[in-house]
Design an enzyme around this catalytic site. Sequence first.
Site, PDB file in Angstrom:
ATOM      1  N   ASP A  10       6.215 -23.232 -11.032  1.00  0.00           N
ATOM      2  CA  ASP A  10       4.840 -22.934 -10.668  1.00  0.00           C
ATOM      3  C   ASP A  10       4.834 -22.803  -9.133  1.00  0.00           C
ATOM      4  O   ASP A  10       5.757 -23.280  -8.462  1.00  0.00           O
ATOM      5  CB  ASP A  10       3.950 -24.089 -11.136  1.00  0.00           C
ATOM      6  CG  ASP A  10       2.542 -23.971 -10.591  1.00  0.00           C
ATOM      7  OD1 ASP A  10       1.942 -22.901 -10.751  1.00  0.00           O
ATOM      8  OD2 ASP A  10       2.054 -24.946  -9.983  1.00  0.00           O
ATOM      9  N   ASP A  12       1.578 -22.921  -6.723  1.00  0.00           N
ATOM     10  CA  ASP A  12       0.592 -23.764  -6.028  1.00  0.00           C
ATOM     11  C   ASP A  12       0.786 -25.230  -6.394  1.00  0.00           C
ATOM     12  O   ASP A  12       0.664 -25.608  -7.564  1.00  0.00           O
ATOM     13  CB  ASP A  12      -0.825 -23.331  -6.426  1.00  0.00           C
ATOM     14  CG  ASP A  12      -1.141 -21.916  -5.989  1.00  0.00           C
ATOM     15  OD1 ASP A  12      -1.610 -21.743  -4.863  1.00  0.00           O
ATOM     16  OD2 ASP A  12      -0.905 -20.979  -6.776  1.00  0.00           O
TER      17      ASP A  12
HETATM   18  C1  G6P Z   1      -2.999 -21.340  -9.458  1.00  0.00           C
HETATM   19  C2  G6P Z   1      -3.853 -22.453  -8.875  1.00  0.00           C
HETATM   20  C3  G6P Z   1      -5.292 -22.343  -9.318  1.00  0.00           C
HETATM   21  C4  G6P Z   1      -5.811 -20.914  -9.045  1.00  0.00           C
HETATM   22  C5  G6P Z   1      -4.950 -19.904  -9.788  1.00  0.00           C
HETATM   23  C6  G6P Z   1      -5.388 -18.479  -9.497  1.00  0.00           C
HETATM   24  O1  G6P Z   1      -2.727 -21.611 -10.787  1.00  0.00           O
HETATM   25  O2  G6P Z   1      -3.347 -23.731  -9.278  1.00  0.00           O
HETATM   26  O3  G6P Z   1      -6.050 -23.281  -8.609  1.00  0.00           O
HETATM   27  O4  G6P Z   1      -7.157 -20.786  -9.474  1.00  0.00           O
HETATM   28  O5  G6P Z   1      -3.605 -20.053  -9.340  1.00  0.00           O
HETATM   29  O6  G6P Z   1      -5.146 -18.218  -8.136  1.00  0.00           O
HETATM   30  P1  G6P Z   1      -5.609 -16.920  -7.329  1.00  0.00           P
HETATM   31  O7  G6P Z   1      -4.793 -17.007  -6.062  1.00  0.00           O
HETATM   32  O8  G6P Z   1      -5.255 -15.736  -8.178  1.00  0.00           O
HETATM   33  O9  G6P Z   1      -7.061 -17.044  -7.135  1.00  0.00           O
HETATM   34 MG    MG Z   2       0.207 -25.606  -9.607  1.00  0.00          MG
END
Ligand code: G6P
Ligand code: MG
Length: 220
Positions: A10, A12
């Site tokens: 993953d 983030d």
């Molecule tokens: C990751 C993060 C989420 C976020 C998602 C979409 O999974 O943990 O918090 O909402 O990505 O991210 P984006 O950058 O496309 O808004």
């Molecule tokens: Mg994450």
Amino acid sequence: MILPKACIFDLDGVIVDTVPAHYIAWKSIADELNIPFTEQDNEQLKGVSRVDSMKRILAIGNLEKSDEEIEALTTRKNDRYVEIISKMTPADILPGVREFLHVLAKAGLKVALGSSSKNAPTILKAVGLSDLFQVKVDGNHISHSKPHPEVFLLGADRLGLHPSECVVFEDAISGVQAAKRGGFPCVGVGLPELLHEADLVVPDLKDADLTIFKRLPSFA
Ligand code: G6P
Ligand code: MG
């Protein structure tokens, strides 16, 4: 030692700490809508797509919005988020991650990305890690957000491997659930009380090396 053939990471919260940036950007939107939004609420949004996150925030405030309004709100959230992450540099890579990626490559394991974020390509480029991933699956390639396993199944498919041959690294409750639903061994990165569905939980990837796989039932 039995090793997996690949690791799927993953982004983030595992490779870079963008969790506070997501929180600040969502909080500003929630404040505008007078919706109470806490860091605990934000924890539940980890791994969840942008639109689904917006819908969950609206649900906290018992608010209903049209698809057009949701589109406008998520665009504003992303503009604020992108402003924060545009300042990212290689110094923002979480401790131990770069070293661990090199250890994996040296041992012949493939490395893939499995992120719900549409900003993943920008972030990987900004921190200089793009070239270390043989396969990159992100929010631009999937239609179901975690806890649906699509992002990891697509990653395994592009690697040409069965889920049981890959190990997923995840910091999100929804991400651990996605990995387990897809049949992947999973290392949770964070707090054991939140990530108890993972096969193993580590606090971070500091000092991570190949011995981590021995602690997973399927590679012990
Ligand atoms: C990751 C993060 C989420 C976020 C998602 C979409 O999974 O943990 O918090 O909402 O990505 O991210 P984006 O950058 O496309 O808004
Ligand atoms: Mg994450």
